[in-house]
Design a protein around this motif. Structure first.
Motif, PDB file in Angstrom:
ATOM      1  N   HIS A 197       9.511   1.158   4.840  1.00  0.00           N
ATOM      2  CA  HIS A 197       9.029   1.795   3.560  1.00  0.00           C
ATOM      3  C   HIS A 197       8.690   3.192   3.716  1.00  0.00           C
ATOM      4  O   HIS A 197       8.045   4.016   2.749  1.00  0.00           O
ATOM      5  N   ARG A 198       8.911   3.812   4.847  1.00  0.00           N
ATOM      6  CA  ARG A 198       8.886   5.274   5.062  1.00  0.00           C
ATOM      7  C   ARG A 198       7.378   5.826   4.645  1.00  0.00           C
ATOM      8  O   ARG A 198       7.194   6.763   3.939  1.00  0.00           O
ATOM      9  N   PRO A 199       6.302   5.261   5.391  1.00  0.00           N
ATOM     10  CA  PRO A 199       4.843   5.970   4.905  1.00  0.00           C
ATOM     11  C   PRO A 199       5.044   7.334   5.509  1.00  0.00           C
ATOM     12  O   PRO A 199       5.997   7.724   6.479  1.00  0.00           O
ATOM     13  N   ASP A 200       4.011   8.330   4.863  1.00  0.00           N
ATOM     14  CA  ASP A 200       4.140   9.693   5.534  1.00  0.00           C
ATOM     15  C   ASP A 200       3.459   9.619   7.077  1.00  0.00           C
ATOM     16  O   ASP A 200       4.125  10.587   7.600  1.00  0.00           O
ATOM     17  N   ALA A 247      -0.028   4.568   6.924  1.00  0.00           N
ATOM     18  CA  ALA A 247      -0.189   3.335   7.074  1.00  0.00           C
ATOM     19  C   ALA A 247      -0.397   2.928   8.397  1.00  0.00           C
ATOM     20  O   ALA A 247      -0.278   3.865   9.479  1.00  0.00           O
ATOM     21  N   LEU A 304       2.385   6.911  10.214  1.00  0.00           N
ATOM     22  CA  LEU A 304       2.178   5.570  10.980  1.00  0.00           C
ATOM     23  C   LEU A 304       1.398   5.594  12.054  1.00  0.00           C
ATOM     24  O   LEU A 304       1.788   6.132  12.962  1.00  0.00           O
ATOM     25  N   ARG A 320       2.764   5.903  -3.035  1.00  0.00           N
ATOM     26  CA  ARG A 320       4.099   6.717  -3.353  1.00  0.00           C
ATOM     27  C   ARG A 320       4.106   6.653  -4.896  1.00  0.00           C
ATOM     28  O   ARG A 320       4.570   7.685  -5.443  1.00  0.00           O
ATOM     29  N   LEU A 367       6.477  -1.932   8.546  1.00  0.00           N
ATOM     30  CA  LEU A 367       6.046  -0.876   7.846  1.00  0.00           C
ATOM     31  C   LEU A 367       6.995   0.291   7.677  1.00  0.00           C
ATOM     32  O   LEU A 367       7.270   0.955   6.627  1.00  0.00           O
ATOM     33  N   ASP A 397       0.876  -1.194  -0.054  1.00  0.00           N
ATOM     34  CA  ASP A 397       0.090   0.024  -0.020  1.00  0.00           C
ATOM     35  C   ASP A 397       0.880   1.219   0.066  1.00  0.00           C
ATOM     36  O   ASP A 397       0.529   2.272  -0.686  1.00  0.00           O
ATOM     37  N   ILE A 398       1.915   1.243   0.724  1.00  0.00           N
ATOM     38  CA  ILE A 398       2.835   2.349   0.800  1.00  0.00           C
ATOM     39  C   ILE A 398       3.384   2.531  -0.577  1.00  0.00           C
ATOM     40  O   ILE A 398       3.367   3.764  -1.185  1.00  0.00           O
ATOM     41  N   MET A 450      -0.021   9.026   2.090  1.00  0.00           N
ATOM     42  CA  MET A 450      -0.164   7.890   2.725  1.00  0.00           C
ATOM     43  C   MET A 450      -0.083   7.576   4.058  1.00  0.00           C
ATOM     44  O   MET A 450       0.737   8.103   4.873  1.00  0.00           O
TER      45      MET A 450
END
Length: 225
Positions: free
Chosen positions: A199-202, A185, A204, A177, A196, A172-173, A183
């Protein structure tokens, strides 16, 4: 993250809105026992990968000469496992609050339409609550490819800059992106923080309450499950 006022909120389904882990494993277990005379999961098959794969992809690994037969058996078995599907606490309230605020929630999932509608029925959320529902039948490519999200944006008449995606998995991340979308997560689903964060979501978050806050929705006490 500052709470986002973005109008369009696209949600993953499994592990984000509903907890289908037990139902999915139950279906595969039934199919493996009845059709393959074996236990599930196979020793060589990582269960962590299971929830990012479509059933046909799973069966392509374990029995490539019987994909259609086994996929049909899985579809037949899923309605028998709906008692194992659970909606995450507070999700219904969050979705309805977004609608009341004049915002547009949508669903973009790798899951097929038939099983998506079953899950939404169990969750007590009518399909028409969502502005858009994109499922496995709608695109050849699945997340982490951005195609499903891009189609969701197109159908909603939205630009990536005015939308946000919410999901529980690395796929999803990566898809968000690639679609140039902000995003969030969630770690309360199928994947924990350790899976998670790399993957550096905006953003979390660890709970539906925290997700609601990130989306600018204040949850009240006594949310329903």
């Amino acid at each position: 993250m500052t709470p986002t006022p973005k109008k369009h909120v696209f949600f993953d389904l499994d592990g984000t809105l509903v907890d289908t882990r037990a139902a999915v494993v139950g279906c595969y277990t039934r199919v493996f026992r009845e059709k393959l005379n074996s236990d599930f999961p196979p020793a060589h098959f990582p269960v962590a990968d299971l929830f990012a794969m479509r059933p046909a992809e799973v069966f392509a690994v374990v029995a490539p000469d019987r994909i259609d037969e086994l996929h049909a058996a899985y579809r037949d078995a899923y309605p028998l496992c709906t008692g194992l599907v659970k909606v995450f606490d507070g999700i219904r309230d969050l979705i309805f609050a977004l609608v009341r605020d004049g915002r547009q929630p949508s669903v973009v999932t790798n899951k097929g339409l038939e099983r998506t509608l079953i899950d939404l029925g169990v969750a007590g959320i009518a399909p028409e609550t969502f502005a858009v529902i994109v499922t496995a039948e709608d695109t050849v490519d699945r997340k982490p490819h951005p195609a499903p999200i891009l189609l969701g944006l197109k159908r909603a008449g939205a630009h990536a800059a005015e939308a946000i995606y919410v999901g529980d998995g690395p796929q999803d991340i990566l898809a968000a992106r690639a679609a140039s979308m902000e995003m969030v997560a969630v770690s309360y689903g199928f994947y924990d923080r350790t899976m998670l964060q790399p993957h550096r979501p905006d953003t979390l978050v660890d709970s539906v309450e925290a997700l609601s806050a990130a989306l600018g929705i204040i949850q009240t006490a006594g949310t329903q499950s």
